[in-house]
Motif scaffolding. Sequence first.
Motif, PDB file in Angstrom:
ATOM      1  N   LEU A 681     -16.112  27.897   3.702  1.00  0.00           N
ATOM      2  CA  LEU A 681     -15.853  28.265   5.091  1.00  0.00           C
ATOM      3  C   LEU A 681     -16.686  27.417   6.043  1.00  0.00           C
ATOM      4  O   LEU A 681     -16.212  26.996   7.108  1.00  0.00           O
ATOM      5  N   GLU A 682     -17.934  27.151   5.662  1.00  0.00           N
ATOM      6  CA  GLU A 682     -18.799  26.324   6.516  1.00  0.00           C
ATOM      7  C   GLU A 682     -18.219  24.925   6.697  1.00  0.00           C
ATOM      8  O   GLU A 682     -18.167  24.390   7.799  1.00  0.00           O
ATOM      9  N   SER A 683     -17.781  24.307   5.584  1.00  0.00           N
ATOM     10  CA  SER A 683     -17.211  22.964   5.683  1.00  0.00           C
ATOM     11  C   SER A 683     -15.897  22.966   6.449  1.00  0.00           C
ATOM     12  O   SER A 683     -15.567  22.001   7.149  1.00  0.00           O
ATOM     13  N   GLU A 684     -15.107  24.057   6.330  1.00  0.00           N
ATOM     14  CA  GLU A 684     -13.846  24.136   7.057  1.00  0.00           C
ATOM     15  C   GLU A 684     -14.091  24.270   8.559  1.00  0.00           C
ATOM     16  O   GLU A 684     -13.417  23.638   9.367  1.00  0.00           O
ATOM     17  N   LEU A 685     -15.064  25.094   8.932  1.00  0.00           N
ATOM     18  CA  LEU A 685     -15.317  25.330  10.351  1.00  0.00           C
ATOM     19  C   LEU A 685     -16.048  24.167  11.013  1.00  0.00           C
ATOM     20  O   LEU A 685     -15.708  23.742  12.115  1.00  0.00           O
ATOM     21  N   PHE A 686     -17.083  23.657  10.334  1.00  0.00           N
ATOM     22  CA  PHE A 686     -17.957  22.664  10.963  1.00  0.00           C
ATOM     23  C   PHE A 686     -17.616  21.235  10.554  1.00  0.00           C
ATOM     24  O   PHE A 686     -18.096  20.289  11.181  1.00  0.00           O
ATOM     25  N   GLY A 687     -16.829  21.045   9.496  1.00  0.00           N
ATOM     26  CA  GLY A 687     -16.551  19.698   9.013  1.00  0.00           C
ATOM     27  C   GLY A 687     -17.672  19.193   8.134  1.00  0.00           C
ATOM     28  O   GLY A 687     -18.688  19.863   7.919  1.00  0.00           O
ATOM     29  N   TYR A 688     -17.521  18.029   7.624  1.00  0.00           N
ATOM     30  CA  TYR A 688     -18.559  17.426   6.787  1.00  0.00           C
ATOM     31  C   TYR A 688     -18.479  15.913   6.867  1.00  0.00           C
ATOM     32  O   TYR A 688     -17.498  15.336   7.338  1.00  0.00           O
ATOM     33  N   VAL A 689     -19.569  15.258   6.432  1.00  0.00           N
ATOM     34  CA  VAL A 689     -19.635  13.796   6.407  1.00  0.00           C
ATOM     35  C   VAL A 689     -19.477  13.325   4.972  1.00  0.00           C
ATOM     36  O   VAL A 689     -19.647  14.084   4.020  1.00  0.00           O
ATOM     37  N   ARG A 690     -19.156  12.091   4.874  1.00  0.00           N
ATOM     38  CA  ARG A 690     -18.977  11.505   3.546  1.00  0.00           C
ATOM     39  C   ARG A 690     -20.260  11.608   2.729  1.00  0.00           C
ATOM     40  O   ARG A 690     -21.329  11.282   3.192  1.00  0.00           O
ATOM     41  N   GLY A 691     -20.107  12.093   1.476  1.00  0.00           N
ATOM     42  CA  GLY A 691     -21.250  12.207   0.578  1.00  0.00           C
ATOM     43  C   GLY A 691     -22.035  13.479   0.743  1.00  0.00           C
ATOM     44  O   GLY A 691     -23.063  13.663   0.095  1.00  0.00           O
ATOM     45  N   GLN A 725     -22.799  34.095   9.490  1.00  0.00           N
ATOM     46  CA  GLN A 725     -22.814  34.652  10.842  1.00  0.00           C
ATOM     47  C   GLN A 725     -23.886  33.978  11.694  1.00  0.00           C
ATOM     48  O   GLN A 725     -23.682  33.699  12.880  1.00  0.00           O
ATOM     49  N   LYS A 726     -25.024  33.700  11.065  1.00  0.00           N
ATOM     50  CA  LYS A 726     -26.125  33.049  11.792  1.00  0.00           C
ATOM     51  C   LYS A 726     -25.714  31.657  12.252  1.00  0.00           C
ATOM     52  O   LYS A 726     -25.988  31.250  13.386  1.00  0.00           O
ATOM     53  N   LYS A 727     -25.040  30.916  11.390  1.00  0.00           N
ATOM     54  CA  LYS A 727     -24.601  29.559  11.748  1.00  0.00           C
ATOM     55  C   LYS A 727     -23.545  29.596  12.836  1.00  0.00           C
ATOM     56  O   LYS A 727     -23.540  28.759  13.750  1.00  0.00           O
ATOM     57  N   LEU A 728     -22.641  30.582  12.743  1.00  0.00           N
ATOM     58  CA  LEU A 728     -21.613  30.711  13.770  1.00  0.00           C
ATOM     59  C   LEU A 728     -22.225  31.053  15.115  1.00  0.00           C
ATOM     60  O   LEU A 728     -21.815  30.530  16.160  1.00  0.00           O
ATOM     61  N   LEU A 729     -23.231  31.945  15.105  1.00  0.00           N
ATOM     62  CA  LEU A 729     -23.889  32.339  16.347  1.00  0.00           C
ATOM     63  C   LEU A 729     -24.538  31.132  17.031  1.00  0.00           C
ATOM     64  O   LEU A 729     -24.449  30.981  18.250  1.00  0.00           O
ATOM     65  N   ARG A 730     -25.190  30.274  16.225  1.00  0.00           N
ATOM     66  CA  ARG A 730     -25.838  29.092  16.821  1.00  0.00           C
ATOM     67  C   ARG A 730     -24.813  28.191  17.510  1.00  0.00           C
ATOM     68  O   ARG A 730     -25.041  27.676  18.610  1.00  0.00           O
ATOM     69  N   GLU A 736     -22.273  23.368  20.568  1.00  0.00           N
ATOM     70  CA  GLU A 736     -22.202  22.115  19.809  1.00  0.00           C
ATOM     71  C   GLU A 736     -22.294  22.439  18.330  1.00  0.00           C
ATOM     72  O   GLU A 736     -22.846  23.475  17.921  1.00  0.00           O
ATOM     73  N   VAL A 737     -21.740  21.543  17.536  1.00  0.00           N
ATOM     74  CA  VAL A 737     -21.652  21.762  16.100  1.00  0.00           C
ATOM     75  C   VAL A 737     -22.161  20.540  15.369  1.00  0.00           C
ATOM     76  O   VAL A 737     -22.073  19.414  15.870  1.00  0.00           O
ATOM     77  N   ARG A 738     -22.733  20.739  14.206  1.00  0.00           N
ATOM     78  CA  ARG A 738     -23.188  19.632  13.360  1.00  0.00           C
ATOM     79  C   ARG A 738     -22.465  19.743  12.021  1.00  0.00           C
ATOM     80  O   ARG A 738     -22.451  20.775  11.382  1.00  0.00           O
TER      81      ARG A 738
END
Length: 983
Positions: A681-691, A725-730, A736-738
Amino acid sequence: MANDDFFDGLDEVKERLGPKAAGALASGEGALGDKVDERWRVLYEISQLFNSPIYDFEEILEIILDMAIQITRADRGFLMLYDEHDRLEVKLAKNMTYESLPPDEREVSRSITEAVIRSEKGSFVSNVETDPRFSQLSSIIKLKIMSAMCAPLKITLRDERGALKDHRSIVQLTTRKILGVIYVDSQAVTTSFTEADLDLFQALANNATTAILNASLYQQATADERTNLFTRRHFEQRLKDEIKLARKSGSDLSLLMADLDNLKRINETHGYDVGDVVLGQIGRLMATRTRGIDVCARYGGDEFAVILPQTDVVGAESVAKKILDAMEEETFLEGREKITLSAGLGWLQEGDDAAMLVKRADQALYKAKQDGGGCWRTFSAELADTAKRTDKLAGVFSGDPARDYRNVLMLLETISSIGSTFNLEQLLPLVIDTIIDVTHADRGILLLRNDETGMIEPRLARDRNKATVEPQEYSRSVVDKVVQGDNAVRMEDIETGGPRVESSHSIQRLELRAVMCVPLTVVEKTAGRRATIGAIYVDSQRTSEGFDEAGLAFFDTLAAQVAQAIDNARLYRRVEVLNKALENKLEVRERELDEVRADLEAKTREIELKYDYEKIVGKSAKMIQVFQLLDRITDTPVPVFIHGESGTGKELVAKAIHYNGPRRKATMVSENCAAMSETLLESELFGYVRGAFTGAQADRKGLFEIATGGTLFLDEVGDMSLSMQKKLLRVLQEGEVRRVGGKDMIKIDVRIISASNKDLKRLTEDGKFREDLYYRLNVVKIDLPALRERKEDIPLLADYFLKEDVDGPIKRLDVEAMNMLLRYHWPGNIRELKNVIERGKIICEGEVITKDAVILDAIADSPDRDPAAAMLAGIGGNRPSVGGGGGGMLGGLPGSIPPPTGGLPSSGTPVRDPAYFNLNERQRKLIEYLKAYGTIRNRDYYEFMNVSKSTGWRDIKDLIDRGIIECHGKGKGSVYTIKQQQA
């Protein structure tokens, strides 16, 4: 002009000149008396002196002024020259004892010197007191001089004879250039200058002018501007002369080559001007640590050369140690930088020429650099075939300006030509023709490594007429030696047994006189190591001037550029093939994209109409309240939380908010938070970088980025873990998202609509949901009523579903069927109603759907029954008979259970099996499909469900583990069915 020959007798001339001049001075009136023969004999001796091999400019000036004072018996003498700014300055000033005058005694009569310069003629004053021109001048009175004489140092640039020779009608002006003046004066009454003295003084000045010009031009031609050492051209000429002298006398001769270890760093850190200062400092150091007969030169760049006549190897090593010790003691750049020097030594051997001696010393220098620098090494036999040259421009710069210009011009033209094409078929002939032109060879062959076999094979051969020829026989042993050792090879004078000749049968059979071969080496970009991709081979049946050491060095330098050009051309050809394949693939993808875009636009238009409030079916009081709340919040950006049981239409309401609001043109993205693990879910919501993790082969945007400017719908948000939930709240707080595994923060602008069938307030009180996140999401809350709470909307919903996706006549429900729908509790809400209607449309054979075609899920509450069996009982229960038999649509599939007595309950809440209603929507859809059709193939399953393989397999495996469905077969051809249950 002075030449490079050595003459003897300089001191002897000086000694002969002294007494003769003194005798002339004592023989009559005036400075030299009236004896004309004696006067001009002294001038003859002076002329001989100026024609002697005096190459030092300062020494020439010393001699000129000493002669001027000696022949005039003056009290003082001055030699004044124009500087680079055309200012007349005193270069030398001496008294009658030839001692240098201090600065405060260097004043002269400017009136006399200026008059001489204006008239371009010599002038004298025999007695200042009786001369009306100067007797009243304060400068002369102040100097207390009685007699003075001055002559110009002038040269004629052009005169009238040039015009007469060219037969021109224009007036040719006589033009002279004044280099300076010679000035003498006397304070004694006994010394009085005469007209005869001026004639001799002017003759001295004329000879002095020639000597000054010769010394100046010689210094400019032979001295390096930065270091004041000899130039490379002069060094090479002197080396040849010293070799001849050593062979004639049988004496030793050594050569020292030195190189600055860290000039590149100095230039990069402190600038090139500072680097030049360091080179000058090292030049002075080397000049002071060598003998007068040694020849110190700047060989080029940061490389120096010292010829050591009458010096064996031991003596040369001593000189190298002395220079390196002096480098240790010297302070450079005010102590900010430690500078070291490496040195290589070679000595004259039998049969060596100047080029071979330089090469050996340079190879020894290469060894010293390899060993870490700051040391010296002596040439040894094993270095001949292993060591390279430190002189990167060997063969390009020879010291001969004409040849250097030709080499550089040819190198630039070749680089420009080979760099302008990536076509290998056009490049190779150009390369061979250029090499033949450089080396004056009869034939040239370019060999390249075969990518399949790994063998070096001839690719192209050309002759000196630029015609393509067959690469028949050539010296394979030479090519093998070059490729294996990555070193250039040269053989010349093969027939006469020249130096370093290693003849082979092929060379003898082809009657070759000269052979050269250089490797084509490139640096592999991936491994970072050198790789030999081929070789260039040239030969000749006649002697060729291009087959010397300089020619080989130039050949090798050019081959380095050729190798890179060939490698680039081969890579370019591979890229062209890949680009062609990519273009074809892009064409297909563009066509597919156009189709998708057209379909998307059509669907977008459809969605904008479909999710209007009018499409949310319902006229009950509770639904009217929902519509009124939607009217107030649709145009606002506030977060919305939708609460309702599963199947009540939460996502439908979210889409209505989006497509009726100001963000309707942007993207709306939905995600079910209960269907994924936390990491997924984290990778789906926030995306990810190569590697970022295994399988992350490229950067991927998350749903927050995709939905920027639009809406993100988070379904079943109550099932999200606390850490998530904590990551979503931030993200909601910061805007902004990382990405997972990334460092950069990405700004987002997303409207959040969340939904859950759970009571978030209760979860917050139980510590299962963050309170701060709850207030972030629950700004506006929409409570969707369950279908059992708005049964008045069932007829409207049923009618809507009956008209949906109909190709033929629209079917309708009879009264009994509708009553069954109204009496049912609808635990699955609208989703369940839709499935019942769709199933009825399929089962009903006519246009009227009767109660027999209405199949409702009624699950008995029995504690001793297996949940899966109970669920299957519900699936199989209340089926209509087909063809008079029991078992319903599946036609007697094992595990089917007859409907319970009395049909469906008329009222109350039937007990529902949690094993069924806890399934997700995709799993329920699959079960409904299997209920209707019995089986589904694996390859059709993913297309039917419209899911990825990972998500689809996770659903299938969960159903298999629960004992609900079973798999028959393996791989793509496997089939899924509802699992048979024991009665």
